[in-house]
Design a protein around this motif. Structure first.
Motif, PDB file in Angstrom:
ATOM      1  N   PHE A 128     -10.562  31.908 -74.333  1.00  0.00           N
ATOM      2  CA  PHE A 128      -9.857  32.092 -72.753  1.00  0.00           C
ATOM      3  C   PHE A 128     -10.563  32.834 -72.508  1.00  0.00           C
ATOM      4  O   PHE A 128     -10.307  32.431 -71.098  1.00  0.00           O
ATOM      5  N   PHE A 129     -10.051  33.980 -72.670  1.00  0.00           N
ATOM      6  CA  PHE A 129     -10.460  35.168 -72.147  1.00  0.00           C
ATOM      7  C   PHE A 129     -11.951  35.728 -70.979  1.00  0.00           C
ATOM      8  O   PHE A 129     -12.109  35.481 -70.096  1.00  0.00           O
TER       9      PHE A 129
ATOM     10  N   LEU B 122     -13.008  32.401 -70.454  1.00  0.00           N
ATOM     11  CA  LEU B 122     -13.683  31.354 -69.674  1.00  0.00           C
ATOM     12  C   LEU B 122     -12.496  31.524 -68.195  1.00  0.00           C
ATOM     13  O   LEU B 122     -12.955  31.441 -67.017  1.00  0.00           O
ATOM     14  N   PHE B 123     -11.225  32.871 -68.639  1.00  0.00           N
ATOM     15  CA  PHE B 123     -10.906  33.201 -67.412  1.00  0.00           C
ATOM     16  C   PHE B 123     -11.551  34.202 -66.291  1.00  0.00           C
ATOM     17  O   PHE B 123     -11.029  34.218 -65.343  1.00  0.00           O
ATOM     18  N   GLY B 124     -12.146  35.068 -67.565  1.00  0.00           N
ATOM     19  CA  GLY B 124     -13.061  35.750 -67.032  1.00  0.00           C
ATOM     20  C   GLY B 124     -14.096  34.994 -65.582  1.00  0.00           C
ATOM     21  O   GLY B 124     -14.847  36.369 -64.763  1.00  0.00           O
TER      22      GLY B 124
ATOM     23  N   LEU C 273     -12.207  40.975 -68.314  1.00  0.00           N
ATOM     24  CA  LEU C 273     -11.981  40.082 -69.036  1.00  0.00           C
ATOM     25  C   LEU C 273     -12.969  39.595 -69.925  1.00  0.00           C
ATOM     26  O   LEU C 273     -12.809  39.104 -71.450  1.00  0.00           O
TER      27      LEU C 273
ATOM     28  N   ASP D  34     -14.742  38.886 -63.544  1.00  0.00           N
ATOM     29  CA  ASP D  34     -14.412  40.198 -63.755  1.00  0.00           C
ATOM     30  C   ASP D  34     -14.722  40.800 -64.881  1.00  0.00           C
ATOM     31  O   ASP D  34     -14.358  39.837 -66.598  1.00  0.00           O
TER      32      ASP D  34
ATOM     33  N   GLY E 119     -12.832  38.952 -73.656  1.00  0.00           N
ATOM     34  CA  GLY E 119     -13.424  37.798 -74.689  1.00  0.00           C
ATOM     35  C   GLY E 119     -13.903  37.983 -75.407  1.00  0.00           C
ATOM     36  O   GLY E 119     -14.436  37.467 -76.289  1.00  0.00           O
TER      37      GLY E 119
ATOM     38  N   LEU F 288     -14.003  32.524 -64.500  1.00  0.00           N
ATOM     39  CA  LEU F 288     -13.187  32.050 -63.179  1.00  0.00           C
ATOM     40  C   LEU F 288     -12.689  32.958 -62.446  1.00  0.00           C
ATOM     41  O   LEU F 288     -12.745  32.557 -61.278  1.00  0.00           O
ATOM     42  N   LEU F 289     -13.003  34.404 -62.359  1.00  0.00           N
ATOM     43  CA  LEU F 289     -12.002  35.074 -61.695  1.00  0.00           C
ATOM     44  C   LEU F 289     -13.261  35.998 -61.200  1.00  0.00           C
ATOM     45  O   LEU F 289     -13.296  37.251 -61.054  1.00  0.00           O
TER      46      LEU F 289
END
Length: 149
Positions: free
Chosen positions: A20-21, A23-25, A34, A31, A38, A27-28
């Motif tokens: 998750f982290f 993919l979220f990193g 993150l 980053d 992750g 997405l941002l």
């Protein structure tokens, strides 16, 4: 049926948070904090699920050293705050490490040989054996094959 201990369930959760982290990193806009968090969670969760010795022997087998070096080198580059280059190295290492081309070829051969019930050995036998037990596997696989043809 595969039994999972409580400790391994925690490892699955940690690995899930790691993915998750990452993919979220991504997405941002890559980053680096993150992504690094992750990556660390992903490796820690993997070590908890299969154990430290198995994790070490998986990553440091002689045929997998190229993929391991790119994957771990990519993690190191992300930690040095060059996230785009690090993720490119990690992706290449991940694909090399798990050798996805052989797995898809073996799954294609397995699909054509429907009288066999076991999947040929590969790096990700557990995942494909699980997918092979799904009731609508042929419909899903036919749909994905038609997209690529």
């Amino acid at each position: 049926m595969i039994t999972i201990t409580e400790f391994q369930k925690i490892g699955v959760g940690i690995t899930g948070f790691g993915i998750f982290f990452v993919l979220f990193g991504i997405l941002l806009y890559f980053d680096s904090v993150l992504l690094a968090f992750g990556n660390i969670l992903f490796l820690a969760g993997l070590a908890i699920i299969i154990g430290l010795r198995r994790t070490f022997t998986f990553f440091f087998q002689r045929p997998k050293l190229k993929g391991t070096s790119f994957f771990l080198g990519g993690i190191l580059v992300v930690l040095f705050r060059w996230p785009v280059i690090g993720m490119i190295l990690e992706t290449y290492g991940f694909v090399t490490l798990f050798n996805f081309s052989n797995i898809m070829l073996k799954m294609d051969l397995q699909y054509e040989n429907t009288e066999r019930t076991e999947l040929p050995s590969a790096n990700m036998d557990i995942i494909f054996n699980f997918l092979w037990t799904l009731p609508d596997k042929h419909r899903i696989y036919d749909h994905t094959r038609q997209k690529h043809l």
